[in-house]
Design an enzyme around this catalytic site. Structure first.
Site, PDB file in Angstrom:
ATOM      1  N   ASN A 153      21.454 158.319  23.492  1.00  0.00           N
ATOM      2  CA  ASN A 153      21.366 157.396  24.625  1.00  0.00           C
ATOM      3  C   ASN A 153      19.917 157.146  25.015  1.00  0.00           C
ATOM      4  O   ASN A 153      19.086 158.050  24.949  1.00  0.00           O
ATOM      5  CB  ASN A 153      22.163 157.935  25.806  1.00  0.00           C
ATOM      6  N   HIS A 170      16.866 158.095  19.971  1.00  0.00           N
ATOM      7  CA  HIS A 170      16.730 156.629  19.866  1.00  0.00           C
ATOM      8  C   HIS A 170      15.778 156.069  20.914  1.00  0.00           C
ATOM      9  O   HIS A 170      15.835 154.876  21.243  1.00  0.00           O
ATOM     10  CB  HIS A 170      18.116 155.970  19.976  1.00  0.00           C
ATOM     11  N   CYS A 178       3.555 149.037  22.805  1.00  0.00           N
ATOM     12  CA  CYS A 178       2.882 147.912  22.152  1.00  0.00           C
ATOM     13  C   CYS A 178       3.555 147.695  20.792  1.00  0.00           C
ATOM     14  O   CYS A 178       3.720 148.654  20.020  1.00  0.00           O
ATOM     15  CB  CYS A 178       1.398 148.226  21.950  1.00  0.00           C
ATOM     16  N   CYS A 198       0.215 143.274  25.315  1.00  0.00           N
ATOM     17  CA  CYS A 198      -0.657 144.461  25.404  1.00  0.00           C
ATOM     18  C   CYS A 198      -2.050 143.998  25.808  1.00  0.00           C
ATOM     19  O   CYS A 198      -2.634 143.113  25.160  1.00  0.00           O
ATOM     20  CB  CYS A 198      -0.683 145.150  24.050  1.00  0.00           C
ATOM     21  N   CYS A 201      -4.716 144.814  22.720  1.00  0.00           N
ATOM     22  CA  CYS A 201      -4.751 144.096  21.432  1.00  0.00           C
ATOM     23  C   CYS A 201      -4.055 142.740  21.490  1.00  0.00           C
ATOM     24  O   CYS A 201      -4.087 142.004  20.503  1.00  0.00           O
ATOM     25  CB  CYS A 201      -4.117 144.957  20.342  1.00  0.00           C
ATOM     26  N   GLY A 238      31.249 161.992  23.303  1.00  0.00           N
ATOM     27  CA  GLY A 238      31.111 160.559  23.557  1.00  0.00           C
ATOM     28  C   GLY A 238      30.343 159.793  22.507  1.00  0.00           C
ATOM     29  O   GLY A 238      29.601 158.867  22.826  1.00  0.00           O
ATOM     30  N   ASN A 264      36.095 163.432  23.197  1.00  0.00           N
ATOM     31  CA  ASN A 264      36.180 161.986  23.002  1.00  0.00           C
ATOM     32  C   ASN A 264      37.634 161.547  23.215  1.00  0.00           C
ATOM     33  O   ASN A 264      38.541 162.193  22.695  1.00  0.00           O
ATOM     34  CB  ASN A 264      35.743 161.631  21.573  1.00  0.00           C
TER      35      ASN A 264
HETATM   36  N1  APR Z   1      33.971 160.086  27.644  1.00  0.00           N
HETATM   37  C1  APR Z   1      33.791 160.484  26.352  1.00  0.00           C
HETATM   38  N2  APR Z   1      33.764 159.628  25.295  1.00  0.00           N
HETATM   39  C2  APR Z   1      33.971 158.332  25.563  1.00  0.00           C
HETATM   40  C3  APR Z   1      34.206 157.839  26.885  1.00  0.00           C
HETATM   41  C4  APR Z   1      34.188 158.786  27.945  1.00  0.00           C
HETATM   42  N3  APR Z   1      34.379 158.427  29.215  1.00  0.00           N
HETATM   43  N4  APR Z   1      34.377 156.481  26.810  1.00  0.00           N
HETATM   44  C5  APR Z   1      34.249 156.158  25.490  1.00  0.00           C
HETATM   45  N5  APR Z   1      34.022 157.268  24.746  1.00  0.00           N
HETATM   46  C6  APR Z   1      33.796 157.366  23.300  1.00  0.00           C
HETATM   47  C7  APR Z   1      34.447 156.302  22.459  1.00  0.00           C
HETATM   48  O1  APR Z   1      35.756 156.619  22.080  1.00  0.00           O
HETATM   49  C8  APR Z   1      33.512 156.186  21.265  1.00  0.00           C
HETATM   50  O2  APR Z   1      33.931 157.044  20.222  1.00  0.00           O
HETATM   51  O3  APR Z   1      32.418 157.213  23.102  1.00  0.00           O
HETATM   52  C9  APR Z   1      32.167 156.653  21.812  1.00  0.00           C
HETATM   53  C10 APR Z   1      31.120 155.563  21.970  1.00  0.00           C
HETATM   54  O4  APR Z   1      30.794 155.117  20.693  1.00  0.00           O
HETATM   55  P1  APR Z   1      29.654 154.015  20.465  1.00  0.00           P
HETATM   56  O5  APR Z   1      29.845 152.909  21.392  1.00  0.00           O
HETATM   57  O6  APR Z   1      29.653 153.745  19.002  1.00  0.00           O
HETATM   58  O7  APR Z   1      28.306 154.751  20.893  1.00  0.00           O
HETATM   59  P2  APR Z   1      27.390 155.794  20.088  1.00  0.00           P
HETATM   60  O8  APR Z   1      28.199 156.686  19.225  1.00  0.00           O
HETATM   61  O9  APR Z   1      26.485 156.404  21.061  1.00  0.00           O
HETATM   62  O10 APR Z   1      26.558 154.785  19.143  1.00  0.00           O
HETATM   63  C11 APR Z   1      25.492 155.303  18.394  1.00  0.00           C
HETATM   64  O11 APR Z   1      24.777 153.097  17.891  1.00  0.00           O
HETATM   65  O12 APR Z   1      24.567 150.939  18.496  1.00  0.00           O
HETATM   66  C12 APR Z   1      23.916 152.108  18.401  1.00  0.00           C
HETATM   67  O13 APR Z   1      22.022 152.451  19.734  1.00  0.00           O
HETATM   68  C13 APR Z   1      23.366 152.615  19.713  1.00  0.00           C
HETATM   69  O14 APR Z   1      22.759 154.947  20.112  1.00  0.00           O
HETATM   70  C14 APR Z   1      23.800 154.078  19.785  1.00  0.00           C
HETATM   71  C15 APR Z   1      24.339 154.354  18.405  1.00  0.00           C
END
Ligand code: APR
Length: 291
Positions: A153, A170, A178, A198, A201, A238, A264
């Site tokens: 995140n 990330h 910059c 910037c 530069c 998550g 999840n």
């Molecule tokens: N609690 C726990 N898990 C949850 C909740 C919740 N309240 N709500 C949703 N989820 C789960 C979903 O089921 C899903 O599996 O969180 C997950 C979110 O998945 P993504 O949207 O794919 O996010 P993430 O895994 O962080 O993505 C990875 O992809 O697009 C890039 O930059 C972005 O860092 C990110 C990376």
């Protein structure tokens, strides 16, 4: 759930080294949309439609929307996405094309559109507050002998909840860099504009996040894999476990003999191999697990 919760609590009580990986799901209950989930029943809040990102139906089962498909696997430093069953039908990536908004090429081609999209997301992050899931992890860190919190995140909510040993894989959306030199810029180092420039530069200023196709910060990646391969218990919370190299972390922990607990509401590529799956929302499950 109760039986699994009891087993998971016992594993954590016996552990001295704990590592945690979080994804967008832990911030969903703070009102920040995930990338691949159906928008909450309420749908995007009023005025949530950002500038520039036209609505587009993701292909279903067709070409992937972000990056070439790759298998889960070696921790190369470049950020990329492993496909699971075709295109995206939900979350931010169902509304907007990552290749139009989250790559250096997209920024070079349309800096104003990309900057405004991140400005819209920053506004939402600034209005959000850490939830009970973030707080439960901050409390766990205070109790654990060895603890590392690895996050995908960019919202900074873990630190705002009081977590200290946070590895941001990330980057951070509230930081400016910059585009040419890569260095972090304060407001005083920028010339006004959309995006700003910037002052040293003259290059464009970009958000301090890691875009698709870019390398993750090497030290952060090294620390993340060291924490995963050196822990007794690994919590995966998550995350859809599809974006590499982060998606390899829970498997690296399993291969090193750790117990892996997944939190999840839906299944992921990790669920079949996880030691324990707690199928629920982080803001509800984590206080019960860690309270
Ligand atoms: N609690 C726990 N898990 C949850 C909740 C919740 N309240 N709500 C949703 N989820 C789960 C979903 O089921 C899903 O599996 O969180 C997950 C979110 O998945 P993504 O949207 O794919 O996010 P993430 O895994 O962080 O993505 C990875 O992809 O697009 C890039 O930059 C972005 O860092 C990110 C990376």
């Amino acid at each position: 759930m109760d039986e699994n919760l009891a087993k998971a609590r016992a594993l954590l009580a016996a552990a001295s080294r704990i590592a945690v990986l979080t994804g967008a799901g832990i911030s969903a209950e703070s009102g920040i949309p995930t990338f691949r989930d159906a928008m909450s029943a309420a749908g995007p809040p009023q005025g949530a439609r950002p500038p520039g990102g036209e609505r587009r139906e993701a292909t279903i089962g067709g070409d992937h929307v972000a990056g070439p498909p790759q298998g889960a696997g070696p921790p190369g430093g470049e950020r990329r996405e492993a496909t699971i069953g075709g295109g995206h039908t939900a979350g931010l990536w169902a509304q907007f094309r990552p290749e139009d908004l989250a790559t250096p090429e997209a920024f070079a081609a349309n800096p104003k559109v990309v900057w405004e999209w991140y400005a819209w997301r920053r506004e939402r992050v600034a209005k959000a507050a850490p939830n009970a899931g973030h707080t439960a992890l901050a409390n766990l860190e205070r109790r654990a002998a060895h603890f590392a919190l690895i996050t995908q995140n960019v919202d900074g909510l873990h630190r705002r909840a009081g977590s200290r040993n946070v590895i941001e894989l990330h980057g951070n959306i509230m930081i400016d860099r910059c585009f040419a030199e890569g260095r972090v810029l304060a407001a005083a180092d920028e010339l006004p504009g959309t995006p700003p420039r910037c002052a040293r530069c003259g290059a464009l200023v970009r958000p301090g996040v890691v875009w698709f196709g870019e390398m993750l910060p090497p030290k952060a990646l090294e620390d993340a894999f060291a924490a995963a391969q050196g822990c007794d218990v690994f919590l995966s919370i998550g995350t859809s476990t599809v974006v590499e190299p982060a998606a390899s972390l829970p498997f690296a922990a399993l291969d090193a003999g750790a117990s892996v607990i997944e939190v999840n509401p839906t299944r992921t590529p990790l669920s079949a191999r996880a030691t324990i799956v707690l199928a629920g929302a982080a803001g509800e499950v984590l206080p019960r697990l860690l309270g």
